[in-house]
Scaffold this motif. Structure first.
Motif, PDB file in Angstrom:
ATOM      1  N   PRO A  58     -30.514  35.871  41.874  1.00  0.00           N
ATOM      2  CA  PRO A  58     -31.342  37.063  41.659  1.00  0.00           C
ATOM      3  C   PRO A  58     -31.246  38.055  42.809  1.00  0.00           C
ATOM      4  O   PRO A  58     -31.064  37.661  43.960  1.00  0.00           O
ATOM      5  CB  PRO A  58     -32.758  36.488  41.545  1.00  0.00           C
ATOM      6  CG  PRO A  58     -32.716  35.193  42.274  1.00  0.00           C
ATOM      7  CD  PRO A  58     -31.320  34.666  42.082  1.00  0.00           C
ATOM      8  N   LYS A  59     -31.360  39.325  42.462  1.00  0.00           N
ATOM      9  CA  LYS A  59     -31.285  40.399  43.453  1.00  0.00           C
ATOM     10  C   LYS A  59     -32.624  41.126  43.524  1.00  0.00           C
ATOM     11  O   LYS A  59     -33.384  41.156  42.570  1.00  0.00           O
ATOM     12  CB  LYS A  59     -30.173  41.379  43.087  1.00  0.00           C
ATOM     13  CG  LYS A  59     -28.788  40.749  43.112  1.00  0.00           C
ATOM     14  CD  LYS A  59     -27.718  41.801  42.958  1.00  0.00           C
ATOM     15  CE  LYS A  59     -26.340  41.222  42.853  1.00  0.00           C
ATOM     16  NZ  LYS A  59     -25.884  40.461  43.952  1.00  0.00           N
ATOM     17  N   CYS A  60     -32.865  41.737  44.661  1.00  0.00           N
ATOM     18  CA  CYS A  60     -34.087  42.496  44.882  1.00  0.00           C
ATOM     19  C   CYS A  60     -34.098  43.736  43.985  1.00  0.00           C
ATOM     20  O   CYS A  60     -33.106  44.464  43.913  1.00  0.00           O
ATOM     21  CB  CYS A  60     -34.174  42.914  46.349  1.00  0.00           C
ATOM     22  SG  CYS A  60     -35.603  43.957  46.735  1.00  0.00           S
ATOM     23  N   GLY A  61     -35.228  43.970  43.340  1.00  0.00           N
ATOM     24  CA  GLY A  61     -35.362  45.143  42.489  1.00  0.00           C
ATOM     25  C   GLY A  61     -35.424  46.441  43.268  1.00  0.00           C
ATOM     26  O   GLY A  61     -35.169  47.506  42.725  1.00  0.00           O
ATOM     27  N   LYS A  62     -35.743  46.373  44.559  1.00  0.00           N
ATOM     28  CA  LYS A  62     -35.855  47.584  45.380  1.00  0.00           C
ATOM     29  C   LYS A  62     -34.543  47.932  46.075  1.00  0.00           C
ATOM     30  O   LYS A  62     -34.073  49.053  45.989  1.00  0.00           O
ATOM     31  CB  LYS A  62     -36.968  47.411  46.410  1.00  0.00           C
ATOM     32  CG  LYS A  62     -37.200  48.631  47.275  1.00  0.00           C
ATOM     33  CD  LYS A  62     -38.371  48.423  48.213  1.00  0.00           C
ATOM     34  CE  LYS A  62     -38.559  49.638  49.103  1.00  0.00           C
ATOM     35  NZ  LYS A  62     -39.632  49.395  50.092  1.00  0.00           N
ATOM     36  N   CYS A  63     -33.940  46.958  46.782  1.00  0.00           N
ATOM     37  CA  CYS A  63     -32.744  47.277  47.583  1.00  0.00           C
ATOM     38  C   CYS A  63     -31.447  46.689  47.026  1.00  0.00           C
ATOM     39  O   CYS A  63     -30.371  47.034  47.503  1.00  0.00           O
ATOM     40  CB  CYS A  63     -32.936  46.828  49.038  1.00  0.00           C
ATOM     41  SG  CYS A  63     -32.857  45.042  49.287  1.00  0.00           S
ATOM     42  N   GLY A  64     -31.544  45.794  46.046  1.00  0.00           N
ATOM     43  CA  GLY A  64     -30.352  45.239  45.425  1.00  0.00           C
ATOM     44  C   GLY A  64     -29.702  44.083  46.174  1.00  0.00           C
ATOM     45  O   GLY A  64     -28.691  43.549  45.725  1.00  0.00           O
ATOM     46  N   GLN A  65     -30.274  43.670  47.297  1.00  0.00           N
ATOM     47  CA  GLN A  65     -29.718  42.544  48.069  1.00  0.00           C
ATOM     48  C   GLN A  65     -30.088  41.219  47.405  1.00  0.00           C
ATOM     49  O   GLN A  65     -31.067  41.125  46.667  1.00  0.00           O
ATOM     50  CB  GLN A  65     -30.263  42.565  49.500  1.00  0.00           C
ATOM     51  CG  GLN A  65     -29.855  43.772  50.308  1.00  0.00           C
ATOM     52  CD  GLN A  65     -28.396  43.721  50.729  1.00  0.00           C
ATOM     53  OE1 GLN A  65     -27.823  42.663  50.921  1.00  0.00           O
ATOM     54  NE2 GLN A  65     -27.800  44.892  50.861  1.00  0.00           N
ATOM     55  N   ALA A  66     -29.313  40.186  47.706  1.00  0.00           N
ATOM     56  CA  ALA A  66     -29.585  38.849  47.174  1.00  0.00           C
ATOM     57  C   ALA A  66     -30.924  38.345  47.702  1.00  0.00           C
ATOM     58  O   ALA A  66     -31.222  38.469  48.892  1.00  0.00           O
ATOM     59  CB  ALA A  66     -28.469  37.897  47.563  1.00  0.00           C
ATOM     60  N   LEU A  67     -31.725  37.757  46.811  1.00  0.00           N
ATOM     61  CA  LEU A  67     -33.021  37.209  47.214  1.00  0.00           C
ATOM     62  C   LEU A  67     -32.879  35.812  47.806  1.00  0.00           C
ATOM     63  O   LEU A  67     -33.664  35.414  48.656  1.00  0.00           O
ATOM     64  CB  LEU A  67     -33.979  37.172  46.023  1.00  0.00           C
ATOM     65  CG  LEU A  67     -34.467  38.529  45.544  1.00  0.00           C
ATOM     66  CD1 LEU A  67     -35.255  38.387  44.241  1.00  0.00           C
ATOM     67  CD2 LEU A  67     -35.311  39.207  46.611  1.00  0.00           C
ATOM     68  N   LEU A  68     -31.917  35.067  47.338  1.00  0.00           N
ATOM     69  CA  LEU A  68     -31.646  33.730  47.868  1.00  0.00           C
ATOM     70  C   LEU A  68     -30.260  33.767  48.494  1.00  0.00           C
ATOM     71  O   LEU A  68     -29.272  34.023  47.813  1.00  0.00           O
ATOM     72  CB  LEU A  68     -31.722  32.686  46.749  1.00  0.00           C
ATOM     73  CG  LEU A  68     -33.103  32.527  46.120  1.00  0.00           C
ATOM     74  CD1 LEU A  68     -33.031  31.697  44.851  1.00  0.00           C
ATOM     75  CD2 LEU A  68     -34.079  31.915  47.109  1.00  0.00           C
TER      76      LEU A  68
END
Length: 145
Positions: A28-38
Motif C-alpha cells: 500500500p502507498k500513502c494517499g497523500k505523498c504516494g510513498q510506500a507505507l510498509l
C-alpha cells in the motif's frame, strides 16, 4: 476503524492512512505523498514523528531505541535492518535516544539497545540487548501469532 482496515502512519509525510486488511500485503502507498507505507527497512523517527507513529499505527510496530555511543546498538543496526527486510507487514523504526531524549522518555528505556513492540498505540512487548536478525525475526513472529 473497522475490523477490516488498519491505520498506518506514512513514515515520509506523517499522514495517517486507512488501509483495508486485504491490501496490507499489496504494497500500500500513502494517499497523500504516494510513498510506500510498509518498507523493507527501518525508518528513523524524530521527537515529532515517534509519538504519532507509535500511537496511530494499528499494525505491529517495532521501535529500536538506540544511541550513537552504544557499541551493541551499532552492532545490532544491520541485524535490525535485515529483520525488517524479512517482515514486510511490520513497521520497523528507530529512535536515537541521545539525539531525541524526549521521544524515548515516555517509554522508560533503561538499557540500550531496547526494542519495543507496539500495536494500536500500546506496548505489547519489549526486548533489551543486541540480537542477531534471526532472533529478532523469531521474536517479532511470536508477537504476530
Amino acid at each position: 476503524m473497522s475490523e477490516y482496515s488498519f491505520h498506518l502512519v506514512c513514515l515520509h509525510c506523517q499522514a495517517t492512512n486507512r488501509v483495508p486488511a486485504a491490501r496490507l500485503s499489496a504494497a500500500p502507498k500513502c494517499g497523500k505523498c504516494g510513498q510506500a507505507l510498509l518498507t523493507a527497512s527501518p525508518h528513523e523517527l524524530n521527537a515529532q514523528t515517534a509519538n504519532k507513529v507509535i500511537q496511530k499505527n494499528d499494525v505491529l510496530t517495532i521501535v529500536d531505541f538506540w544511541a550513537s555511543w552504544c557499541q551493541p546498538c551499532i552492532m545490532m543496526a544491520p541485524e535490525f535492518k535485515t529483520a525488517a527486510g524479512q517482515l514486510p507487514q511490520v513497521v520497523f523504526a528507530k529512535v536515537q535516544t541521545d539525539k531525541y531524549e524526549q521521544a524515548a522518555a515516555p517509554y522508560n528505556i533503561r538499557s540500550l539497545p531496547t526494542m519495543v513492540a507496539f500495536r494500536n498505540g500500546k506496548e505489547v512487548a519489549r526486548q533489551s540487548g543486541a540480537l542477531p536478525s534471526n532472533q529478532i525475526i523469531q521474536w517479532v513472529q511470536s508477537l504476530q501469532a
